[in-house]
Design a protein around this motif. Structure first.
Motif, PDB file in Angstrom:
ATOM      1  N   ILE A  16      41.118  49.960  38.515  1.00  0.00           N
ATOM      2  CA  ILE A  16      39.704  49.577  38.499  1.00  0.00           C
ATOM      3  C   ILE A  16      39.601  48.172  39.077  1.00  0.00           C
ATOM      4  O   ILE A  16      40.088  47.203  38.498  1.00  0.00           O
ATOM      5  CB  ILE A  16      39.132  49.632  37.071  1.00  0.00           C
ATOM      6  CG1 ILE A  16      39.355  51.018  36.464  1.00  0.00           C
ATOM      7  CG2 ILE A  16      37.655  49.250  37.092  1.00  0.00           C
ATOM      8  CD1 ILE A  16      39.008  51.114  34.988  1.00  0.00           C
ATOM      9  N   ALA A  39      39.013  53.138  41.435  1.00  0.00           N
ATOM     10  CA  ALA A  39      37.608  53.111  41.025  1.00  0.00           C
ATOM     11  C   ALA A  39      37.060  51.757  41.432  1.00  0.00           C
ATOM     12  O   ALA A  39      37.582  50.715  41.020  1.00  0.00           O
ATOM     13  CB  ALA A  39      37.475  53.322  39.524  1.00  0.00           C
ATOM     14  N   GLY A  63      34.747  52.614  37.164  1.00  0.00           N
ATOM     15  CA  GLY A  63      35.975  52.581  36.374  1.00  0.00           C
ATOM     16  C   GLY A  63      35.797  53.208  35.006  1.00  0.00           C
ATOM     17  O   GLY A  63      36.642  53.993  34.560  1.00  0.00           O
TER      18      GLY A  63
END
Length: 134
Positions: free
Chosen positions: A10, A34, A40
């Protein structure tokens, strides 16, 4: 892919996701990126990955807020998290490791071996790292 640990990266920088993916896929990990905090959080809920690599400084939902939401969800709270951030202060590291309950803290810039060793250590401690190569 089922025998490879899944790592959710993320980040708010696409280049950093690409770099981490390049490093970790060479070591037999399945990496999913992400872009940003909301993506995320959605990714953690959907994938329930073996490990999350989490940037702290992101728009929308920052890393600390995302971590708080994950730790508050009984279905997600056991997923290990390694913070990967440019925030290198000792207070951030102590907060992350002792208060927020992250399993690792890597400061940017980092070397590929530092990343791989941290991921390997956390996954082996959780019993999810037996399949990856050296």
């Amino acid at each position: 892919m089922a025998d490879k640990p899944t790592i959710l990266c993320i980040e708010d920088e696409e280049e950093m996701i690409e770099l981490i993916t390049l490093i970790l896929t060479r070591h037999n990990y399945n990496v999913v990126g992400a872009l940003g905090g909301q993506a995320g959080l959605d990714g953690v809920r959907k994938l329930k990955p073996d490990l999350v690599l989490l940037d702290l400084m992101m728009p929308e939902i920052d890393g600390w807020e995302l971590l708080q939401r994950v730790r508050a969800d009984p279905k997600l709270q056991q997923i290990p998290v390694i913070v990967v951030t440019a925030r290198a202060s000792e207070i951030d590291r102590i907060f992350g490791l002792q208060v927020a309950g992250v399993e690792g803290y890597i400061t940017k810039p980092f070397g590929p071996e530092e990343l791989v060793q941290s991921v390997r250590r956390v996954l082996q401690a959780r019993g999810s790292g037996a399949k990856q190569s050296t």
